[in-house]
Motif scaffolding. Structure first.
Motif, PDB file in Angstrom:
ATOM      1  N   VAL A 119      23.776 -18.656  10.729  1.00 34.50           N
ATOM      2  CA  VAL A 119      24.328 -17.747  11.801  1.00 34.50           C
ATOM      3  C   VAL A 119      23.755 -18.351  12.951  1.00 34.50           C
ATOM      4  O   VAL A 119      22.583 -19.009  13.343  1.00 34.50           O
ATOM      5  CB  VAL A 119      24.238 -16.329  11.709  1.00 34.50           C
ATOM      6  N   ALA A 120      24.405 -18.929  14.065  1.00 32.97           N
ATOM      7  CA  ALA A 120      23.501 -19.535  15.373  1.00 32.97           C
ATOM      8  C   ALA A 120      23.070 -18.516  16.405  1.00 32.97           C
ATOM      9  O   ALA A 120      21.985 -19.433  16.413  1.00 32.97           O
ATOM     10  CB  ALA A 120      25.161 -20.139  15.820  1.00 32.97           C
ATOM     11  N   GLN A 121      23.156 -17.211  16.730  1.00 33.20           N
ATOM     12  CA  GLN A 121      22.518 -16.831  17.545  1.00 33.20           C
ATOM     13  C   GLN A 121      21.459 -15.643  16.650  1.00 33.20           C
ATOM     14  O   GLN A 121      22.084 -14.899  15.772  1.00 33.20           O
ATOM     15  CB  GLN A 121      23.414 -15.918  18.146  1.00 33.20           C
ATOM     16  N   VAL A 122      20.691 -14.926  17.029  1.00 30.23           N
ATOM     17  CA  VAL A 122      20.183 -14.289  16.928  1.00 30.23           C
ATOM     18  C   VAL A 122      20.724 -12.996  16.558  1.00 30.23           C
ATOM     19  O   VAL A 122      20.939 -12.311  15.417  1.00 30.23           O
ATOM     20  CB  VAL A 122      18.436 -14.288  16.872  1.00 30.23           C
ATOM     21  N   GLU A 123      21.660 -12.116  17.546  1.00 29.94           N
ATOM     22  CA  GLU A 123      22.542 -11.421  17.089  1.00 29.94           C
ATOM     23  C   GLU A 123      23.195 -11.469  16.396  1.00 29.94           C
ATOM     24  O   GLU A 123      23.145 -10.209  14.933  1.00 29.94           O
ATOM     25  CB  GLU A 123      23.309 -11.130  18.664  1.00 29.94           C
ATOM     26  N   ASP A 124      23.983 -12.649  15.416  1.00 26.76           N
ATOM     27  CA  ASP A 124      24.532 -12.460  14.804  1.00 26.76           C
ATOM     28  C   ASP A 124      23.795 -11.660  13.498  1.00 26.76           C
ATOM     29  O   ASP A 124      24.470 -11.268  12.127  1.00 26.76           O
ATOM     30  CB  ASP A 124      24.894 -13.769  14.800  1.00 26.76           C
ATOM     31  N   CYS A 125      23.011 -12.507  13.235  1.00 23.13           N
ATOM     32  CA  CYS A 125      21.827 -11.737  12.006  1.00 23.13           C
ATOM     33  C   CYS A 125      22.526 -10.907  12.034  1.00 23.13           C
ATOM     34  O   CYS A 125      22.555  -9.870  10.713  1.00 23.13           O
ATOM     35  CB  CYS A 125      20.520 -11.952  12.381  1.00 23.13           C
ATOM     36  N   LEU A 126      22.012  -9.611  12.885  1.00 27.92           N
ATOM     37  CA  LEU A 126      21.894  -8.281  13.091  1.00 27.92           C
ATOM     38  C   LEU A 126      23.414  -7.571  12.996  1.00 27.92           C
ATOM     39  O   LEU A 126      23.628  -6.886  11.706  1.00 27.92           O
ATOM     40  CB  LEU A 126      22.029  -7.448  14.434  1.00 27.92           C
ATOM     41  N   SER A 127      24.534  -8.172  12.356  1.00 26.17           N
ATOM     42  CA  SER A 127      25.982  -7.641  12.043  1.00 26.17           C
ATOM     43  C   SER A 127      25.750  -7.945  10.825  1.00 26.17           C
ATOM     44  O   SER A 127      26.772  -7.158  10.158  1.00 26.17           O
ATOM     45  CB  SER A 127      26.876  -9.006  13.213  1.00 26.17           C
ATOM     46  N   TYR A 128      25.116  -8.477  10.152  1.00 28.46           N
ATOM     47  CA  TYR A 128      24.625  -8.316   8.626  1.00 28.46           C
ATOM     48  C   TYR A 128      23.871  -6.764   8.335  1.00 28.46           C
ATOM     49  O   TYR A 128      23.739  -7.333   7.142  1.00 28.46           O
ATOM     50  CB  TYR A 128      23.920  -9.560   7.841  1.00 28.46           C
ATOM     51  N   ALA A 129      23.245  -6.499   9.370  1.00 34.84           N
ATOM     52  CA  ALA A 129      22.259  -5.804   9.022  1.00 34.84           C
ATOM     53  C   ALA A 129      23.336  -4.574   7.667  1.00 34.84           C
ATOM     54  O   ALA A 129      23.957  -3.729   7.907  1.00 34.84           O
ATOM     55  CB  ALA A 129      21.405  -4.782  10.122  1.00 34.84           C
ATOM     56  N   ASN A 130      22.777  -3.606   6.964  1.00 34.61           N
ATOM     57  CA  ASN A 130      23.042  -2.522   6.268  1.00 34.61           C
ATOM     58  C   ASN A 130      23.745  -3.353   4.967  1.00 34.61           C
ATOM     59  O   ASN A 130      24.410  -2.159   4.189  1.00 34.61           O
ATOM     60  CB  ASN A 130      23.331  -1.422   6.894  1.00 34.61           C
TER      61      ASN A 130
ATOM     62  N   GLY B 133      22.561  -4.950   2.251  1.00 31.61           N
ATOM     63  CA  GLY B 133      21.838  -5.475   1.306  1.00 31.61           C
ATOM     64  C   GLY B 133      21.326  -6.555   1.358  1.00 31.61           C
ATOM     65  O   GLY B 133      20.435  -7.191   0.928  1.00 31.61           O
ATOM     66  N   PHE B 134      21.105  -7.315   2.767  1.00 32.54           N
ATOM     67  CA  PHE B 134      20.945  -9.096   2.757  1.00 32.54           C
ATOM     68  C   PHE B 134      19.383  -8.876   3.517  1.00 32.54           C
ATOM     69  O   PHE B 134      18.938  -7.888   4.743  1.00 32.54           O
ATOM     70  CB  PHE B 134      22.151  -9.061   3.863  1.00 32.54           C
ATOM     71  N   LEU B 135      18.937  -9.469   3.432  1.00 27.90           N
ATOM     72  CA  LEU B 135      17.424 -10.243   4.155  1.00 27.90           C
ATOM     73  C   LEU B 135      17.958 -10.722   5.200  1.00 27.90           C
ATOM     74  O   LEU B 135      18.434 -11.714   5.102  1.00 27.90           O
ATOM     75  CB  LEU B 135      16.937 -11.196   3.444  1.00 27.90           C
ATOM     76  N   LEU B 136      17.668 -10.489   6.166  1.00 27.84           N
ATOM     77  CA  LEU B 136      17.320 -11.229   7.688  1.00 27.84           C
ATOM     78  C   LEU B 136      16.058 -11.988   7.939  1.00 27.84           C
ATOM     79  O   LEU B 136      15.329 -11.394   8.243  1.00 27.84           O
ATOM     80  CB  LEU B 136      17.864 -10.428   8.852  1.00 27.84           C
TER      81      LEU B 136
ATOM     82  N   LYS C  28      19.091 -12.355  -4.183  1.00 35.12           N
ATOM     83  CA  LYS C  28      19.220 -11.643  -2.577  1.00 35.12           C
ATOM     84  C   LYS C  28      20.794 -12.549  -2.264  1.00 35.12           C
ATOM     85  O   LYS C  28      20.427 -13.943  -2.366  1.00 35.12           O
ATOM     86  CB  LYS C  28      18.044 -11.995  -2.180  1.00 35.12           C
ATOM     87  N   THR C  29      21.095 -11.940  -1.348  1.00 35.98           N
ATOM     88  CA  THR C  29      21.687 -13.147  -0.096  1.00 35.98           C
ATOM     89  C   THR C  29      20.630 -12.754   1.489  1.00 35.98           C
ATOM     90  O   THR C  29      20.223 -12.150   1.779  1.00 35.98           O
ATOM     91  CB  THR C  29      22.598 -12.628   0.571  1.00 35.98           C
ATOM     92  N   ILE C  30      20.016 -13.557   1.791  1.00 31.00           N
ATOM     93  CA  ILE C  30      19.307 -13.949   2.731  1.00 31.00           C
ATOM     94  C   ILE C  30      20.509 -14.729   4.255  1.00 31.00           C
ATOM     95  O   ILE C  30      20.925 -15.189   4.003  1.00 31.00           O
ATOM     96  CB  ILE C  30      18.284 -15.271   2.971  1.00 31.00           C
ATOM     97  N   VAL C  31      20.860 -14.233   5.068  1.00 30.36           N
ATOM     98  CA  VAL C  31      21.389 -14.380   6.536  1.00 30.36           C
ATOM     99  C   VAL C  31      20.172 -14.957   7.832  1.00 30.36           C
ATOM    100  O   VAL C  31      19.057 -14.143   7.848  1.00 30.36           O
ATOM    101  CB  VAL C  31      22.327 -12.966   7.094  1.00 30.36           C
ATOM    102  N   LEU C  32      20.600 -16.321   8.065  1.00 27.76           N
ATOM    103  CA  LEU C  32      19.333 -17.452   8.429  1.00 27.76           C
ATOM    104  C   LEU C  32      19.887 -18.029  10.061  1.00 27.76           C
ATOM    105  O   LEU C  32      20.648 -18.106   9.811  1.00 27.76           O
ATOM    106  CB  LEU C  32      18.508 -18.434   7.739  1.00 27.76           C
ATOM    107  N   THR C  33      18.774 -17.436  10.931  1.00 20.97           N
ATOM    108  CA  THR C  33      19.137 -18.629  12.333  1.00 20.97           C
ATOM    109  C   THR C  33      17.280 -18.825  12.196  1.00 20.97           C
ATOM    110  O   THR C  33      17.071 -18.507  12.121  1.00 20.97           O
ATOM    111  CB  THR C  33      19.688 -17.467  13.597  1.00 20.97           C
TER     112      THR C  33
END
Lengths: 238, 238
Positions: B50-61, B63-66, B95-100
């Motif tokens: 994801v492009a922005q740090v904030e975008d990671c947060l929308s994936y919280a809760n 079960g993803f790793l951020l 696991k699925t990881i959301v990365l910026t």
């Protein structure tokens, strides 16, 4: 001052650099900045770089020579293009030339907006240019004109030659200056041979400008450094 | 088909390339694309760039790793950043990881808009990647993530390693691929030593990531090629 040297590999990246305290060296060795150097060295009073072919025409009937090149060829109806053999003493001595080229003048116009100073570099005036840059208390940005905003080998090699020369006089070097210097070290013993690797070598061959290429790869046959003053390139007096 | 290989030295130049029929290899060897390769090789189900740090947060809760990195450091409050040592079997398997990241995810998002396919390259999967690229009837664009849109040495060296490997299987090479291959030839015997020349070497030293750097410069410890499918990077099945 701890001086910095940077290499901007194409004009499309110039917005990344703070050049307000930098001398920008515009580099388009095949053939615009070589011909400009040679022309100024041969006594041309001034060379006026303009962005568009049409802009040249607005200077017609003022006693100026009109030079226009697009895609490597002289534009029909103009006095000449950017072959260095058009910039001899006999042809340009005492004259003002209005010039537009595919890449070189575009780079010049981008640089002039923000730079402390804009000068012209080519293999023909390498040593004079480097001596000047060493003596100034300014950062240096080497701006490669490239080919239609893409990286090209010949301008990068010249940037590398300058970096090699200035290595001990400057303190900070960016990654592109490291790369340019290393590529020049590989190529310097036979620049022409190295450039046969270039993706442009077919284009150069088709243009039938081998003599021009050989001419532009000569080192230090000129002492002059063209400098932008207002809208004109003139001989720098140091 | 007469295949073409090109090197885009920074994401700021990607608009110059027609990539509709190209496989784009995104390269950010220190450290994003090395960690992505290692994570996918270690059984991560997917990595979502994801492009922005904030975008990671929308994936919280979910079960993803951020994972979030900015200027080389883990963003406070995130599970981890882009050190490859965070992408081990134990940590990411299944696991699925959301990365910026600063540069890598930006390059990915630019590439996905127009490319035929987007894959991930690093020294860790060099040979697998090259075998795949040889077998496809597509052009290749090697997209260096660079550092904040500027050229960097480490990504260019990896591009050069790919060019060297593909030299006999492709017909057309641009000037930047010639330069990248020649720089890699200079550096390949000791990549770490060569990178000490980099303007970033001070930055790397300050980040205290020497172990990461050494890890990312290993050749061929992974077989996987991460590929972008929709919004996710997953293991390419060939």
């Amino acid at each position: 001052m701890s001086k910095r040297i940077e290499v901007c590999l194409t004009p499309a990246l110039i917005h990344l650099y703070d050049i307000t305290e930098s001398i920008v060296v515009v580099i388009d060795v095949l053939r615009a900045t070589s011909s400009i150097t040679y022309g100024i060295d041969n006594g041309a009073e001034a060379i006026i770089p303009v962005a568009q072919v049409e802009d040249c025409l607005s200077y017609a009937n003022q006693g100026f020579l009109l030079a226009a090149e697009r895609n490597g060829e002289v534009v029909s109806g103009y006095d000449f293009g950017n072959s260095p053999f058009s910039y001899t003493k006999e042809k340009v001595g005492g004259k003002t030339i209005v010039l537009t080229t595919t890449n070189g003048t575009k780079a010049l116009h981008l640089a002039r907006k923000h730079a402390y100073q804009v000068v012209i570099g080519s293999f023909l005036n390498l040593d004079s240019l480097c001596e000047y840059l060493k003596a100034q208390n300014k950062n240096v940005l080497l701006l490669c004109a490239g080919w239609k905003d893409q990286f090209n080998l010949e301008d990068t090699l010249f940037a590398g030659a300058v970096v090699e020369n200035l290595r001990t006089s400057f303190a900070h070097f960016d990654d592109s200056s490291v790369a340019a210097q290393d590529l020049y070290a590989l190529a310097k013993n036979d620049l022409r041979k190295y450039l046969h690797k270039s993706s442009h070598s077919h284009r150069l061959a088709e243009l039938n400008i081998e003599e021009d290429v050989q001419f532009c790869l000569q080192l230090n046959i000129c002492k002059s450094i063209p400098v932008l003053e207002g809208e004109k390139l003139v001989r720098l007096t140091t």
